[in-house]
Motif scaffolding. Sequence first.
Motif, PDB file in Angstrom:
ATOM      1  N   ASP A   1       1.875   7.166  13.428  1.00 44.28           N
ATOM      2  CA  ASP A   1       0.782   6.187  13.465  1.00 44.28           C
ATOM      3  C   ASP A   1       0.980   5.105  12.411  1.00 44.28           C
ATOM      4  N   PHE A   2       1.406   5.485  11.210  1.00 43.28           N
ATOM      5  CA  PHE A   2       1.663   4.487  10.167  1.00 43.28           C
ATOM      6  C   PHE A   2       2.827   3.576  10.573  1.00 43.28           C
TER       7      PHE A   2
ATOM      8  N   PHE B   1      -5.640   7.263   0.750  1.00 47.13           N
ATOM      9  CA  PHE B   1      -5.750   8.716   0.660  1.00 47.13           C
ATOM     10  C   PHE B   1      -5.927   9.223   2.085  1.00 47.13           C
ATOM     11  N   ALA B   2      -4.914   9.893   2.637  1.00 43.80           N
ATOM     12  CA  ALA B   2      -4.946  10.298   4.045  1.00 43.80           C
ATOM     13  C   ALA B   2      -4.821  11.807   4.197  1.00 43.80           C
ATOM     14  N   ASP B   3      -5.641  12.371   5.060  1.00 44.72           N
ATOM     15  CA  ASP B   3      -5.430  13.755   5.464  1.00 44.72           C
ATOM     16  C   ASP B   3      -4.225  13.795   6.394  1.00 44.72           C
ATOM     17  N   ASP B   4      -3.621  14.960   6.531  1.00 39.93           N
ATOM     18  CA  ASP B   4      -2.423  15.064   7.358  1.00 39.93           C
ATOM     19  C   ASP B   4      -2.720  15.048   8.854  1.00 39.93           C
ATOM     20  N   ASP B   5      -3.983  15.145   9.244  1.00 40.11           N
ATOM     21  CA  ASP B   5      -4.293  15.228  10.675  1.00 40.11           C
ATOM     22  C   ASP B   5      -5.120  14.060  11.198  1.00 40.11           C
ATOM     23  N   ILE B   6      -5.244  12.979  10.418  1.00 39.42           N
ATOM     24  CA  ILE B   6      -5.991  11.836  10.940  1.00 39.42           C
ATOM     25  C   ILE B   6      -5.115  11.067  11.923  1.00 39.42           C
ATOM     26  N   ARG B   7      -5.741  10.300  12.777  1.00 36.99           N
ATOM     27  CA  ARG B   7      -5.037   9.425  13.707  1.00 36.99           C
ATOM     28  C   ARG B   7      -5.504   8.003  13.417  1.00 36.99           C
ATOM     29  N   LEU B   8      -4.580   7.056  13.543  1.00 29.92           N
ATOM     30  CA  LEU B   8      -4.868   5.672  13.162  1.00 29.92           C
ATOM     31  C   LEU B   8      -4.623   4.705  14.307  1.00 29.92           C
ATOM     32  N   GLU B   9      -5.569   3.823  14.528  1.00 28.48           N
ATOM     33  CA  GLU B   9      -5.355   2.736  15.472  1.00 28.48           C
ATOM     34  C   GLU B   9      -4.422   1.717  14.838  1.00 28.48           C
ATOM     35  N   LYS B  10      -3.785   0.915  15.658  1.00 29.26           N
ATOM     36  CA  LYS B  10      -2.706   0.018  15.248  1.00 29.26           C
ATOM     37  C   LYS B  10      -3.065  -0.987  14.152  1.00 29.26           C
ATOM     38  N   GLU B  11      -4.302  -1.423  14.076  1.00 32.24           N
ATOM     39  CA  GLU B  11      -4.694  -2.466  13.123  1.00 32.24           C
ATOM     40  C   GLU B  11      -5.464  -1.943  11.918  1.00 32.24           C
ATOM     41  N   VAL B  12      -5.507  -0.625  11.720  1.00 29.67           N
ATOM     42  CA  VAL B  12      -6.352  -0.057  10.664  1.00 29.67           C
ATOM     43  C   VAL B  12      -6.000  -0.595   9.279  1.00 29.67           C
TER      44      VAL B  12
ATOM     45  N   ARG C   1       1.659  22.170   8.485  1.00 27.62           N
ATOM     46  CA  ARG C   1       1.125  21.367   9.591  1.00 27.62           C
ATOM     47  C   ARG C   1       2.088  20.236   9.961  1.00 27.62           C
ATOM     48  N   ALA C   2       3.336  20.592  10.179  1.00 22.99           N
ATOM     49  CA  ALA C   2       4.382  19.603  10.439  1.00 22.99           C
ATOM     50  C   ALA C   2       4.073  18.710  11.632  1.00 22.99           C
ATOM     51  N   GLU C   3       3.498  19.276  12.691  1.00 21.56           N
ATOM     52  CA  GLU C   3       3.226  18.461  13.881  1.00 21.56           C
ATOM     53  C   GLU C   3       2.181  17.388  13.598  1.00 21.56           C
ATOM     54  N   TYR C   4       1.196  17.701  12.755  1.00 24.63           N
ATOM     55  CA  TYR C   4       0.188  16.707  12.393  1.00 24.63           C
ATOM     56  C   TYR C   4       0.788  15.630  11.489  1.00 24.63           C
ATOM     57  N   VAL C   5       1.607  16.050  10.546  1.00 23.56           N
ATOM     58  CA  VAL C   5       2.246  15.087   9.648  1.00 23.56           C
ATOM     59  C   VAL C   5       3.077  14.100  10.457  1.00 23.56           C
TER      60      VAL C   5
ATOM     61  N   MET D   1       0.841  -1.174   0.000  1.00 23.51           N
ATOM     62  CA  MET D   1       0.000   0.000   0.000  1.00 23.51           C
ATOM     63  C   MET D   1       0.891   1.243   0.000  1.00 23.51           C
ATOM     64  N   ASP D   2       0.516   2.207  -0.829  1.00 17.93           N
ATOM     65  CA  ASP D   2       1.140   3.527  -0.793  1.00 17.93           C
ATOM     66  C   ASP D   2       0.153   4.489  -0.146  1.00 17.93           C
ATOM     67  N   VAL D   3       0.675   5.413   0.621  1.00 15.46           N
ATOM     68  CA  VAL D   3      -0.137   6.406   1.317  1.00 15.46           C
ATOM     69  C   VAL D   3       0.141   7.767   0.706  1.00 15.46           C
ATOM     70  N   ILE D   4      -0.914   8.540   0.481  1.00 12.53           N
ATOM     71  CA  ILE D   4      -0.802   9.904  -0.038  1.00 12.53           C
ATOM     72  C   ILE D   4      -1.200  10.873   1.066  1.00 12.53           C
ATOM     73  N   ILE D   5      -0.308  11.822   1.383  1.00 16.55           N
ATOM     74  CA  ILE D   5      -0.616  12.829   2.401  1.00 16.55           C
ATOM     75  C   ILE D   5      -0.266  14.210   1.852  1.00 16.55           C
ATOM     76  N   PRO D   6      -1.255  15.014   1.491  1.00 14.60           N
ATOM     77  CA  PRO D   6      -0.972  16.415   1.151  1.00 14.60           C
ATOM     78  C   PRO D   6      -0.914  17.229   2.448  1.00 14.60           C
ATOM     79  N   THR D   7      -0.032  18.209   2.513  1.00 13.31           N
ATOM     80  CA  THR D   7       0.062  19.020   3.729  1.00 13.31           C
ATOM     81  C   THR D   7       0.570  20.416   3.412  1.00 13.31           C
TER      82      THR D   7
END
Length: 176
Positions: free
Chosen positions: A20-21, A86-97, A10-14, A1-7
């Motif tokens: 999380d990834f 497709f990920a926003d720069d400020d989402i949070r992910l649980e370990k098994e997502v 917002r360095a702290e969110y990235v 899987m490739d993840v796309i994050i536009p930002t």
Amino acid sequence: MDVIIPTIGRAEYVRQVVEDFSHQSLHPKRVIIVEQQPDENSGSEIQDLLSQEWPFQIVHIFTRRTGACMARNRALEKIESEWIFFADDDIRLEKEVLRNTLKEAARLRVDCINLNCKQVGEETVFYKVKQWGSFGSGTSVVRSRLVEGLKFSEAFEHGYGEDVDFGMKLREAGCD
């Protein structure tokens, strides 16, 4: 899987979402970060993040041009994996997502999943899987073959509607 994050700015969110990834039980292959910095007198705000070791490759695209549509399109040019998150720069992910999302895609025999993304303190109120009416460009996983040749319309740049438009393009490409 490739993840796309536009930002943009917002360095702290990235950093949080990249961490999380890194804690996922199933790691992405690559995390593609499109950092937008319109100020000609400044540079990247995520150099410290880029200099660290991660359990995946980070592809960093730095641009002076702004816009989420443009940023996602630039990242789409770099996709190599079977799936795109497709990920926003400020989402949070649980370990098994990631693992659970791919399991659900296989179980449901689908090529796209929009994730339930809640703010801190919000609770899930609907627990059933349902066919969703639109695409979420900040919380969705899509099989990459269905995205080939598709782009986010830059007519929506700095506004709203690009998610719906891109979702319709996915449906036209045969993605449910």
